[in-house]
Design a protein around this motif. Structure first.
Motif, PDB file in Angstrom:
ATOM      1  N   ILE A 104       0.838  -1.204   0.000  1.00 23.78           N
ATOM      2  CA  ILE A 104       0.000   0.000   0.000  1.00 23.78           C
ATOM      3  C   ILE A 104       0.870   1.251   0.000  1.00 23.78           C
ATOM      4  O   ILE A 104       1.780   1.397   0.826  1.00 23.78           O
ATOM      5  CB  ILE A 104      -0.903   0.007   1.251  1.00 23.78           C
ATOM      6  N   ILE A 105       0.585   2.153  -0.948  1.00 22.20           N
ATOM      7  CA  ILE A 105       1.331   3.407  -1.019  1.00 22.20           C
ATOM      8  C   ILE A 105       0.372   4.569  -1.238  1.00 22.20           C
ATOM      9  O   ILE A 105      -0.704   4.407  -1.790  1.00 22.20           O
ATOM     10  CB  ILE A 105       2.396   3.382  -2.144  1.00 22.20           C
ATOM     11  N   GLY A 106       0.809   5.735  -0.793  1.00 21.19           N
ATOM     12  CA  GLY A 106       0.023   6.942  -0.986  1.00 21.19           C
ATOM     13  C   GLY A 106       0.325   7.584  -2.328  1.00 21.19           C
ATOM     14  O   GLY A 106       1.271   7.201  -3.018  1.00 21.19           O
ATOM     15  N   GLY A 107      -0.496   8.562  -2.677  1.00 24.82           N
ATOM     16  CA  GLY A 107      -0.344   9.239  -3.954  1.00 24.82           C
ATOM     17  C   GLY A 107       1.032   9.851  -4.161  1.00 24.82           C
ATOM     18  O   GLY A 107       1.548   9.861  -5.283  1.00 24.82           O
ATOM     19  N   ASP A 108       1.658  10.331  -3.092  1.00 28.19           N
ATOM     20  CA  ASP A 108       2.991  10.908  -3.224  1.00 28.19           C
ATOM     21  C   ASP A 108       4.004   9.850  -3.638  1.00 28.19           C
ATOM     22  O   ASP A 108       4.904  10.113  -4.437  1.00 28.19           O
ATOM     23  CB  ASP A 108       3.420  11.597  -1.926  1.00 28.19           C
ATOM     24  N   MET A 109       3.849   8.637  -3.132  1.00 28.49           N
ATOM     25  CA  MET A 109       4.772   7.559  -3.496  1.00 28.49           C
ATOM     26  C   MET A 109       4.478   7.023  -4.898  1.00 28.49           C
ATOM     27  O   MET A 109       5.385   6.587  -5.598  1.00 28.49           O
ATOM     28  CB  MET A 109       4.689   6.424  -2.474  1.00 28.49           C
ATOM     29  N   ILE A 110       3.213   7.072  -5.303  1.00 29.00           N
ATOM     30  CA  ILE A 110       2.868   6.647  -6.663  1.00 29.00           C
ATOM     31  C   ILE A 110       3.617   7.524  -7.659  1.00 29.00           C
ATOM     32  O   ILE A 110       4.201   7.038  -8.632  1.00 29.00           O
ATOM     33  CB  ILE A 110       1.347   6.747  -6.909  1.00 29.00           C
ATOM     34  N   ASP A 111       3.621   8.821  -7.387  1.00 29.77           N
ATOM     35  CA  ASP A 111       4.306   9.751  -8.291  1.00 29.77           C
ATOM     36  C   ASP A 111       5.799   9.452  -8.393  1.00 29.77           C
ATOM     37  O   ASP A 111       6.427   9.734  -9.409  1.00 29.77           O
ATOM     38  CB  ASP A 111       4.113  11.197  -7.802  1.00 29.77           C
ATOM     39  N   LEU A 112       6.374   8.881  -7.336  1.00 31.63           N
ATOM     40  CA  LEU A 112       7.823   8.625  -7.295  1.00 31.63           C
ATOM     41  C   LEU A 112       8.215   7.200  -7.670  1.00 31.63           C
ATOM     42  O   LEU A 112       9.396   6.852  -7.626  1.00 31.63           O
ATOM     43  CB  LEU A 112       8.362   8.939  -5.891  1.00 31.63           C
ATOM     44  N   LEU A 113       7.257   6.355  -8.035  1.00 26.96           N
ATOM     45  CA  LEU A 113       7.574   4.953  -8.314  1.00 26.96           C
ATOM     46  C   LEU A 113       8.738   4.755  -9.290  1.00 26.96           C
ATOM     47  O   LEU A 113       9.572   3.868  -9.061  1.00 26.96           O
ATOM     48  CB  LEU A 113       6.341   4.207  -8.824  1.00 26.96           C
ATOM     49  N   LEU A 125       6.816  -8.796  -7.968  1.00 32.51           N
ATOM     50  CA  LEU A 125       6.678  -9.533  -6.704  1.00 32.51           C
ATOM     51  C   LEU A 125       5.371  -9.264  -5.975  1.00 32.51           C
ATOM     52  O   LEU A 125       4.911 -10.104  -5.202  1.00 32.51           O
ATOM     53  CB  LEU A 125       7.829  -9.169  -5.748  1.00 32.51           C
ATOM     54  N   ILE A 126       4.812  -8.077  -6.184  1.00 34.06           N
ATOM     55  CA  ILE A 126       3.686  -7.624  -5.366  1.00 34.06           C
ATOM     56  C   ILE A 126       2.614  -6.973  -6.226  1.00 34.06           C
ATOM     57  O   ILE A 126       2.828  -6.697  -7.400  1.00 34.06           O
ATOM     58  CB  ILE A 126       4.156  -6.590  -4.311  1.00 34.06           C
ATOM     59  N   HIS A 127       1.492  -6.718  -5.590  1.00 32.19           N
ATOM     60  CA  HIS A 127       0.469  -5.860  -6.185  1.00 32.19           C
ATOM     61  C   HIS A 127       0.627  -4.502  -5.499  1.00 32.19           C
ATOM     62  O   HIS A 127       0.601  -4.429  -4.272  1.00 32.19           O
ATOM     63  CB  HIS A 127      -0.943  -6.380  -5.880  1.00 32.19           C
ATOM     64  N   PHE A 128       0.781  -3.440  -6.276  1.00 32.69           N
ATOM     65  CA  PHE A 128       0.778  -2.110  -5.683  1.00 32.69           C
ATOM     66  C   PHE A 128      -0.667  -1.679  -5.465  1.00 32.69           C
ATOM     67  O   PHE A 128      -1.520  -1.865  -6.339  1.00 32.69           O
ATOM     68  CB  PHE A 128       1.462  -1.087  -6.589  1.00 32.69           C
ATOM     69  N   VAL A 129      -0.927  -1.122  -4.308  1.00 36.25           N
ATOM     70  CA  VAL A 129      -2.235  -0.557  -4.003  1.00 36.25           C
ATOM     71  C   VAL A 129      -2.025   0.921  -3.729  1.00 36.25           C
ATOM     72  O   VAL A 129      -1.264   1.287  -2.824  1.00 36.25           O
ATOM     73  CB  VAL A 129      -2.875  -1.232  -2.773  1.00 36.25           C
ATOM     74  N   GLY A 130      -2.677   1.766  -4.502  1.00 34.65           N
ATOM     75  CA  GLY A 130      -2.516   3.203  -4.342  1.00 34.65           C
ATOM     76  C   GLY A 130      -3.744   3.842  -3.734  1.00 34.65           C
ATOM     77  O   GLY A 130      -4.876   3.524  -4.108  1.00 34.65           O
ATOM     78  N   VAL A 131      -3.511   4.701  -2.767  1.00 34.04           N
ATOM     79  CA  VAL A 131      -4.595   5.481  -2.175  1.00 34.04           C
ATOM     80  C   VAL A 131      -4.303   6.956  -2.417  1.00 34.04           C
ATOM     81  O   VAL A 131      -3.143   7.375  -2.429  1.00 34.04           O
ATOM     82  CB  VAL A 131      -4.746   5.201  -0.666  1.00 34.04           C
ATOM     83  N   ASP A 141       2.664   4.499 -14.772  1.00 33.85           N
ATOM     84  CA  ASP A 141       2.561   3.494 -15.819  1.00 33.85           C
ATOM     85  C   ASP A 141       2.641   2.082 -15.251  1.00 33.85           C
ATOM     86  O   ASP A 141       2.395   1.110 -15.965  1.00 33.85           O
ATOM     87  CB  ASP A 141       3.675   3.689 -16.854  1.00 33.85           C
ATOM     88  N   TYR A 142       3.000   1.960 -13.979  1.00 31.70           N
ATOM     89  CA  TYR A 142       3.092   0.643 -13.351  1.00 31.70           C
ATOM     90  C   TYR A 142       1.692   0.159 -12.978  1.00 31.70           C
ATOM     91  O   TYR A 142       0.816   0.962 -12.670  1.00 31.70           O
ATOM     92  CB  TYR A 142       3.977   0.711 -12.094  1.00 31.70           C
ATOM     93  N   PRO A 143       1.497  -1.177 -12.990  1.00 34.47           N
ATOM     94  CA  PRO A 143       0.172  -1.694 -12.616  1.00 34.47           C
ATOM     95  C   PRO A 143      -0.119  -1.381 -11.150  1.00 34.47           C
ATOM     96  O   PRO A 143       0.727  -1.632 -10.285  1.00 34.47           O
ATOM     97  CB  PRO A 143       0.293  -3.202 -12.856  1.00 34.47           C
ATOM     98  N   ILE A 144      -1.290  -0.837 -10.912  1.00 35.84           N
ATOM     99  CA  ILE A 144      -1.621  -0.430  -9.555  1.00 35.84           C
ATOM    100  C   ILE A 144      -3.128  -0.552  -9.344  1.00 35.84           C
ATOM    101  O   ILE A 144      -3.914  -0.298 -10.256  1.00 35.84           O
ATOM    102  CB  ILE A 144      -1.120   1.006  -9.291  1.00 35.84           C
ATOM    103  N   ILE A 145      -3.494  -0.992  -8.162  1.00 33.71           N
ATOM    104  CA  ILE A 145      -4.900  -1.075  -7.781  1.00 33.71           C
ATOM    105  C   ILE A 145      -5.217   0.202  -7.008  1.00 33.71           C
ATOM    106  O   ILE A 145      -4.641   0.441  -5.948  1.00 33.71           O
ATOM    107  CB  ILE A 145      -5.162  -2.305  -6.886  1.00 33.71           C
ATOM    108  N   HIS A 146      -6.090   1.023  -7.541  1.00 38.47           N
ATOM    109  CA  HIS A 146      -6.462   2.263  -6.856  1.00 38.47           C
ATOM    110  C   HIS A 146      -7.637   1.994  -5.922  1.00 38.47           C
ATOM    111  O   HIS A 146      -8.610   1.354  -6.318  1.00 38.47           O
ATOM    112  CB  HIS A 146      -6.832   3.354  -7.864  1.00 38.47           C
TER     113      HIS A 146
END
Length: 189
Positions: A104-113, A125-131, A141-146
């Protein structure tokens, strides 16, 4: 296969926003548990006067006490060293091959992926979950579950500033965490 959420961070200190994110994602994705995992040494510099890794771990333990489905993971604190997510998740996948991990990552971390250590390998390795987080774009551009959650513009930086300036932190952090911070004399209180 067990569905395990991971919410990493410095938790310096843990606050209601962390608990809200973990709980909301757990329920919306039907995760078996969400582990709040304090870093040992974050890749970025820690400000002087911050709590130790052991103190931060203890505060997270107090913060999640009694909350169904939220647990503490001492994994990175016990391993020590700089806490790169790739290293952590590679080791967890080896130790727990039957678990499916949701990071689980926040929007600020999504921007920095794109800047994350070994991001291409980590994404396998994982599923990214973005909040969402106020003031961030949250696109990648990375696969992410919002996951949409109630927004709260709260940070550990604000909590530390409130302690340092003798402001109120009531309702922003659990009372047990506040008591510990005052007992330990952290953040200038």
């Amino acid at each position: 296969m067990k569905k395990v959420g991971i919410l990493g961070g410095t938790f310096n200190p843990p606050h209601i926003g962390h608990l809200l994110v973990a709980n909301e994602v757990r329920h919306k994705l039907n995760l078996d548990e969400v582990r709040l995992m304090p870093t040992a040494v974050p890749p970025h510099k820690t400000a002087p006067g911050d709590a130790t890794a052991t103190q931060r771990l203890h505060m997270v333990e107090m913060a999640v006490a009694g909350i169904d489905g939220l647990v503490v993971s001492p994994f990175e604190v016990e391993r020590g060293g700089i806490s790169y997510t790739y290293d952590t998740m590679e080791q967890l996948k080896t130790l727990e091959p039957n678990n499916d991990f949701y990071f689980i990552i926040g929007g600020d971390m999504i921007d920095l992926l794109p800047e994350w250590h070994r991001i291409e390998e980590l994404a396998t390795l994982i599923h990214f979950v973005g909040v969402g987080r106020p003031g961030t774009i949250g696109e990648t551009d990375y696969p992410i579950i919002h996951v949409d959650i109630p927004q709260i513009d709260l940070s550990s930086t604000l909590i530390r500033q409130r302690f340092a300036h003798k402001g109120t932190i009531q309702l922003l952090i659990p009372p047990t965490v506040e008591a510990f911070i005052r007992e330990e004399g952290l953040y200038g209180c």
